[in-house]
Each structure stands twice: as C-alpha cells, then as structure tokens.
Design a protein around this motif. Structure first.
Motif, PDB file in Angstrom:
ATOM      1  N   ARG A  30     -19.202 -58.750 -32.088  1.00 34.90           N
ATOM      2  CA  ARG A  30     -18.707 -59.270 -32.973  1.00 34.90           C
ATOM      3  C   ARG A  30     -17.567 -57.990 -33.442  1.00 34.90           C
ATOM      4  NH1 ARG A  30     -22.123 -61.511 -37.547  1.00 34.90           N
ATOM      5  NH2 ARG A  30     -20.144 -60.885 -38.821  1.00 34.90           N
ATOM      6  N   TRP A  31     -18.131 -56.687 -33.210  1.00 34.93           N
ATOM      7  CA  TRP A  31     -17.302 -55.537 -33.687  1.00 34.93           C
ATOM      8  C   TRP A  31     -16.507 -55.145 -32.709  1.00 34.93           C
ATOM      9  CZ3 TRP A  31     -16.264 -52.822 -37.632  1.00 34.93           C
ATOM     10  CH2 TRP A  31     -15.488 -51.540 -37.462  1.00 34.93           C
ATOM     11  N   HIS A  32     -16.630 -55.257 -31.366  1.00 32.52           N
ATOM     12  CA  HIS A  32     -15.785 -55.102 -30.163  1.00 32.52           C
ATOM     13  C   HIS A  32     -14.775 -55.954 -30.206  1.00 32.52           C
ATOM     14  CE1 HIS A  32     -18.063 -51.799 -28.756  1.00 32.52           C
ATOM     15  NE2 HIS A  32     -19.141 -52.541 -28.366  1.00 32.52           N
ATOM     16  N   VAL A  33     -14.975 -57.324 -30.468  1.00 31.00           N
ATOM     17  CA  VAL A  33     -13.897 -58.292 -30.496  1.00 31.00           C
ATOM     18  C   VAL A  33     -13.013 -58.040 -31.618  1.00 31.00           C
ATOM     19  CG1 VAL A  33     -13.566 -60.810 -31.087  1.00 31.00           C
ATOM     20  CG2 VAL A  33     -15.340 -60.232 -29.540  1.00 31.00           C
ATOM     21  N   PHE A  34     -13.513 -57.784 -32.952  1.00 30.93           N
ATOM     22  CA  PHE A  34     -12.669 -57.133 -34.225  1.00 30.93           C
ATOM     23  C   PHE A  34     -11.806 -55.987 -33.654  1.00 30.93           C
ATOM     24  CE2 PHE A  34     -11.991 -54.250 -37.626  1.00 30.93           C
ATOM     25  CZ  PHE A  34     -11.057 -54.979 -38.297  1.00 30.93           C
ATOM     26  N   GLU A  35     -12.446 -54.850 -32.667  1.00 29.47           N
ATOM     27  CA  GLU A  35     -11.646 -53.895 -32.478  1.00 29.47           C
ATOM     28  C   GLU A  35     -10.536 -54.051 -31.412  1.00 29.47           C
ATOM     29  OE1 GLU A  35     -14.708 -50.014 -32.317  1.00 29.47           O
ATOM     30  OE2 GLU A  35     -14.873 -51.265 -30.827  1.00 29.47           O
ATOM     31  N   LEU A  36     -10.603 -55.192 -30.481  1.00 27.80           N
ATOM     32  CA  LEU A  36      -9.480 -55.559 -29.851  1.00 27.80           C
ATOM     33  C   LEU A  36      -8.371 -56.231 -30.486  1.00 27.80           C
ATOM     34  CD1 LEU A  36     -11.718 -57.538 -26.912  1.00 27.80           C
ATOM     35  CD2 LEU A  36     -10.482 -55.238 -26.984  1.00 27.80           C
ATOM     36  N   TYR A  37      -8.700 -57.048 -31.809  1.00 30.94           N
ATOM     37  CA  TYR A  37      -7.875 -57.639 -32.553  1.00 30.94           C
ATOM     38  C   TYR A  37      -7.135 -56.391 -33.308  1.00 30.94           C
ATOM     39  CZ  TYR A  37      -5.937 -60.152 -36.326  1.00 30.94           C
ATOM     40  OH  TYR A  37      -4.872 -60.622 -37.284  1.00 30.94           O
ATOM     41  N   MET A  42      -6.018 -57.873 -27.999  1.00 27.08           N
ATOM     42  CA  MET A  42      -6.351 -59.236 -27.635  1.00 27.08           C
ATOM     43  C   MET A  42      -6.961 -60.015 -28.847  1.00 27.08           C
ATOM     44  SD  MET A  42      -8.564 -59.588 -24.182  1.00 27.08           S
ATOM     45  CE  MET A  42      -7.840 -61.211 -23.736  1.00 27.08           C
ATOM     46  N   SER A  43      -6.752 -61.362 -28.971  1.00 24.82           N
ATOM     47  CA  SER A  43      -6.930 -61.984 -30.295  1.00 24.82           C
ATOM     48  C   SER A  43      -7.611 -63.448 -29.837  1.00 24.82           C
ATOM     49  CB  SER A  43      -5.476 -62.280 -30.952  1.00 24.82           C
ATOM     50  OG  SER A  43      -6.097 -62.906 -32.171  1.00 24.82           O
ATOM     51  N   PHE A  44      -8.898 -63.401 -30.333  1.00 23.12           N
ATOM     52  CA  PHE A  44      -9.788 -64.806 -30.216  1.00 23.12           C
ATOM     53  C   PHE A  44     -10.820 -64.591 -31.296  1.00 23.12           C
ATOM     54  CE2 PHE A  44     -11.525 -61.574 -27.246  1.00 23.12           C
ATOM     55  CZ  PHE A  44     -12.979 -61.564 -27.402  1.00 23.12           C
ATOM     56  N   TRP A  82     -10.850 -64.527 -20.408  1.00 21.16           N
ATOM     57  CA  TRP A  82     -12.152 -64.146 -20.708  1.00 21.16           C
ATOM     58  C   TRP A  82     -12.581 -63.042 -20.021  1.00 21.16           C
ATOM     59  CZ3 TRP A  82     -15.687 -63.518 -24.195  1.00 21.16           C
ATOM     60  CH2 TRP A  82     -17.052 -63.309 -23.897  1.00 21.16           C
ATOM     61  N   ASN A  83     -12.456 -62.912 -18.532  1.00 17.44           N
ATOM     62  CA  ASN A  83     -12.666 -61.741 -17.676  1.00 17.44           C
ATOM     63  C   ASN A  83     -12.062 -60.614 -18.165  1.00 17.44           C
ATOM     64  OD1 ASN A  83     -14.427 -63.228 -15.986  1.00 17.44           O
ATOM     65  ND2 ASN A  83     -12.201 -64.056 -14.886  1.00 17.44           N
ATOM     66  N   ARG A  84     -10.901 -60.379 -18.710  1.00 15.57           N
ATOM     67  CA  ARG A  84     -10.058 -59.295 -19.225  1.00 15.57           C
ATOM     68  C   ARG A  84     -10.753 -58.777 -20.507  1.00 15.57           C
ATOM     69  NH1 ARG A  84      -5.670 -58.575 -22.869  1.00 15.57           N
ATOM     70  NH2 ARG A  84      -5.144 -56.522 -22.617  1.00 15.57           N
TER      71      ARG A  84
END
Length: 108
Positions: A30-37, A42-44, A82-84
């Motif tokens: 979750r934290w890494h997804v937030f950092e990407l955003y 990336m945004s998902f 997703w792979n990226r």
C-alpha cells in the motif's frame, strides 16, 4: 459505483498474479502504491488480496504477507501495466524505500 460495476466508464477492476512482490507485507505494498501516485509515476488503487479459493479480502491485515499464488485486484485504467507497476514497487523495496510514516501538516 454503478459505473464501476457496469465496467464501461472510467477505471475497471483487474486482477494480476503477485510475482515480484511475493514476501512483501500488504502495508508495504500500500505504501509503495501511494509513493507511485505521489511521485506521478502511476495511478491505481488496491482493491483486494485473493488467496486460493478464499473470498476476496478487501481489508487484509497490515502485516499480511503476500504469498506465491496470491492475486492482487486493482482498480485501474484499461492501459494499466501491472508488470511495470510491480517492477517499480519491487525496485523501491530493494532500494530500501522509506518506511510508512504519517505526516500531519497544519495550516497557520
């Protein structure tokens, strides 16, 4: 919600097998997804963790470890890669990205 369920407008729920993120906790993911955003990479949105024949878990424990064979359900556009995403997340993890910290700012 109706648009999401109709699956014809905007982002769509999609599922992907966990590969490079196996062994990571749900909280770290979750934290890494937030950092990407936050870094405009990336945004998902993470929707659920699917394990075997168990029902989708939309609220895994923070310390739930992603296992081989798990499937990640996300909300993303049709052009989502997703792979990226998984490669970027795995790279952040191996580079020792910062641990999750809550920062509260107050306006004067």
């Amino acid at each position: 919600m109706e648009q999401l369920l109709r699956n014809d407008v905007g982002d769509n729920p999609q599922t992907y097998p966990a590969k490079a993120i196996v062994g990571m906790s749900w909280e770290k993911l979750r934290w890494h997804v937030f950092e990407l955003y936050a870094n405009d990479e990336m945004s998902f949105t993470l929707l659920a963790l699917i394990r075997g024949t168990n029902p989708s878990n939309t609220r895994p424990d923070r310390d739930e470890i992603i296992l081989e064979g798990d499937v990640i359900c996300v909300l993303a556009g049709n052009d989502f890669d997703w792979n990226r995403a998984e490669a970027l997340i795995a790279r952040r993890e191996t580079q020792g990205a910062s641990s999750p910290q809550l920062v509260v700012s107050r306006s004067a």
